[in-house]
Design a protein around this motif. Structure first.
Motif, PDB file in Angstrom:
ATOM      1  N   LEU A  68       0.822  -1.210   0.000  1.00 52.53           N
ATOM      2  CA  LEU A  68       0.000   0.000   0.000  1.00 52.53           C
ATOM      3  C   LEU A  68       0.856   1.260   0.000  1.00 52.53           C
ATOM      4  N   ASP A  69       1.990   1.198   0.683  1.00 52.57           N
ATOM      5  CA  ASP A  69       2.843   2.375   0.813  1.00 52.57           C
ATOM      6  C   ASP A  69       3.774   2.580  -0.376  1.00 52.57           C
ATOM      7  N   HIS A  70       4.214   1.486  -0.998  1.00 51.60           N
ATOM      8  CA  HIS A  70       5.317   1.623  -1.951  1.00 51.60           C
ATOM      9  C   HIS A  70       5.091   0.985  -3.317  1.00 51.60           C
ATOM     10  N   PHE A  71       4.060   0.169  -3.479  1.00 48.78           N
ATOM     11  CA  PHE A  71       3.907  -0.542  -4.747  1.00 48.78           C
ATOM     12  C   PHE A  71       3.471   0.422  -5.853  1.00 48.78           C
ATOM     13  N   SER A 131       5.582  -9.442 -10.270  1.00 45.18           N
ATOM     14  CA  SER A 131       6.973  -9.469  -9.813  1.00 45.18           C
ATOM     15  C   SER A 131       7.798  -8.374 -10.472  1.00 45.18           C
ATOM     16  N   LEU A 132       7.511  -8.094 -11.725  1.00 45.62           N
ATOM     17  CA  LEU A 132       8.205  -7.017 -12.427  1.00 45.62           C
ATOM     18  C   LEU A 132       7.925  -5.671 -11.763  1.00 45.62           C
ATOM     19  N   ALA A 133       6.667  -5.410 -11.462  1.00 42.59           N
ATOM     20  CA  ALA A 133       6.298  -4.135 -10.838  1.00 42.59           C
ATOM     21  C   ALA A 133       6.911  -3.980  -9.448  1.00 42.59           C
ATOM     22  N   ALA A 134       7.146  -5.116  -8.773  1.00 40.51           N
ATOM     23  CA  ALA A 134       7.682  -5.080  -7.403  1.00 40.51           C
ATOM     24  C   ALA A 134       9.209  -5.090  -7.360  1.00 40.51           C
ATOM     25  N   LYS A 135       9.857  -4.955  -8.512  1.00 43.24           N
ATOM     26  CA  LYS A 135      11.311  -5.167  -8.582  1.00 43.24           C
ATOM     27  C   LYS A 135      12.117  -4.184  -7.742  1.00 43.24           C
ATOM     28  N   ASN A 136      11.586  -2.983  -7.497  1.00 41.40           N
ATOM     29  CA  ASN A 136      12.344  -1.979  -6.747  1.00 41.40           C
ATOM     30  C   ASN A 136      11.965  -1.907  -5.275  1.00 41.40           C
ATOM     31  N   LEU A 198      19.956 -18.175  -8.216  1.00 41.26           N
ATOM     32  CA  LEU A 198      18.953 -17.221  -8.667  1.00 41.26           C
ATOM     33  C   LEU A 198      18.744 -16.075  -7.685  1.00 41.26           C
ATOM     34  N   PRO A 199      18.357 -14.904  -8.204  1.00 36.38           N
ATOM     35  CA  PRO A 199      17.974 -13.802  -7.314  1.00 36.38           C
ATOM     36  C   PRO A 199      16.608 -14.064  -6.688  1.00 36.38           C
ATOM     37  N   ILE A 200      16.404 -13.536  -5.500  1.00 38.48           N
ATOM     38  CA  ILE A 200      15.107 -13.623  -4.841  1.00 38.48           C
ATOM     39  C   ILE A 200      14.240 -12.466  -5.322  1.00 38.48           C
ATOM     40  N   ARG A 201      12.976 -12.748  -5.587  1.00 34.74           N
ATOM     41  CA  ARG A 201      12.025 -11.744  -6.055  1.00 34.74           C
ATOM     42  C   ARG A 201      10.837 -11.669  -5.096  1.00 34.74           C
ATOM     43  N   VAL A 202      10.012 -10.666  -5.267  1.00 31.04           N
ATOM     44  CA  VAL A 202       8.702 -10.650  -4.618  1.00 31.04           C
ATOM     45  C   VAL A 202       7.769 -11.459  -5.513  1.00 31.04           C
TER      46      VAL A 202
END
Length: 344
Positions: A68-71, A131-136, A198-202
């Motif tokens: 809610l705060d950052h996505f 997952s792409l949108a949450a990358k940062n 592998l990198p960890i993602r959301v």
């Protein structure tokens, strides 16, 4: 009419004046008790949270608050219907031993089965876009909702421990399945390889087709739902769960063994949808892991069904005593088909 004893608490917490005739049982979910509330032209989804499955709901609240705060919601072409805050600013409301939350209602269709490759493409694309949108987002801020939920090494250990505790001689059917899952321990070894690389993602971590809402014409995804399992993970978890549940020609409760196979057109559509959305974002090794994901998620599901059967059916709901055994055989048949077609 059912009596909703929690209604006065909900009205007080959210500043509402809902009456019992505005509330109706909604959906066919297996985890939370869900209701639809109609208020003039607005609709809301009210859920009684299942603390037996999610024992630490505060971790889900924390993860949802991060979103809610950052996505970057504006980067998605669909909605993420997260819980609404009550008058105290909380995302959940306590009533006795129960915990409730309210989410926006999204109009559309929840499918139980994918009808064509085009829908498979849209489903995979939608989960990859999340997952792409949450990358940062800062991964370290996210809480682990269910510890070791998709940890294949741990699930295999649970299986062997349950097998060691099994009393008496194994019947032929059980022995066949046990032998198969032991022989496929190579998938555990491969799991170690990928998680070290592998990198960890959301990730969503529960990529079932009924966790999407499609438009009325079924030509696009309008929402990704069931957001409780969002936490750090690997992209092959999400892609693999789609393969297991979308690309299989039979559902996981089917006992039509000869009919269990891989729908190649749906599989390829899933792959194209996921990789097209992840183009320029997913690393090459992540792309290389996707075919493993289908086999891994099928194997881990079979292990869990078989483990539960060995323990006396204590976790998964069953309609007859051998159902978890049949589910494990179902996953065995799918895994054999996947290994034949996608051996790489």
């Amino acid at each position: 009419m059912p009596h909703y004893s929690f209604l006065s608490t909900i009205n007080q917490a959210y500043g509402k004046h809902w009456t019992e005739d505005q509330i109706h049982v909604f959906g066919n979910g297996h985890i939370h008790q869900t209701f639809l509330i109609t208020e003039d032209q607005e609709k809301y989804v009210l859920q009684a949270f299942n603390k037996n499955v999610f024992k630490n709901p505060e971790t889900i609240v924390d993860n949802h608050q991060i979103l809610l705060d950052h996505f970057p919601f504006e980067s998605l072409r669909y909605q993420l219907p997260l819980p609404l805050k009550n008058l105290s600013g909380g995302l959940m409301t306590v009533f006795g031993e129960q915990v409730f939350r309210i989410q926006p209602y999204v109009n559309g269709i929840c499918l139980e089965d994918i009808n064509n490759p085009e829908q498979a493409f849209l489903a995979a694309e939608a989960f990859a876009q999340f997952s792409l949108a949450a990358k940062n987002l800062e991964l370290s801020d996210f809480k682990v909702v269910i510890p070791r939920f998709l940890d294949l090494e741990w699930r295999y250990q649970q299986f062997t421990e349950a097998l060691d505790q099994k009393e008496g001689k194994l019947g032929d059917d059980l022995k066949e399945l046990v032998d198969f899952y032991i022989k496929r321990k190579d998938l555990v070894e491969e799991y170690r390889f990928w998680v070290e690389k592998l990198p960890i993602r959301v990730t969503h971590n529960d990529c079932k087709i009924n966790n999407l809402i499609f438009s009325e014409d079924q030509k696009k995804v309008v929402a990704v739902i069931d957001l409780d399992t969002i936490m750090p993970g690997y992209v092959f978890y999400d892609f693999g769960d789609l393969v297991r549940t979308v690309a299989c020609t039979e559902g996981e409760n089917s006992t039509q063994w000869s009919q269990i196979n891989v729908d190649k057109s749906k599989y390829e559509a899933l792959y194209q949808g996921y990789t097209s959305a992840g183009e320029g974002f997913l690393k090459q090794e992540e792309l290389n892991s996707l075919h493993y994901g289908g086999k891994m998620m099928t194997y881990i599901s079979g292990l869990r069904f078989l483990t539960d059967y060995l323990k006396g059916n204590v976790y998964f709901h069953v309609q007859y005593p051998e159902q978890n055994l049949d589910r494990a055989r179902n996953q065995m048949m799918l895994l054999k088909a996947l290994n034949t077609i996608y051996a790489q």
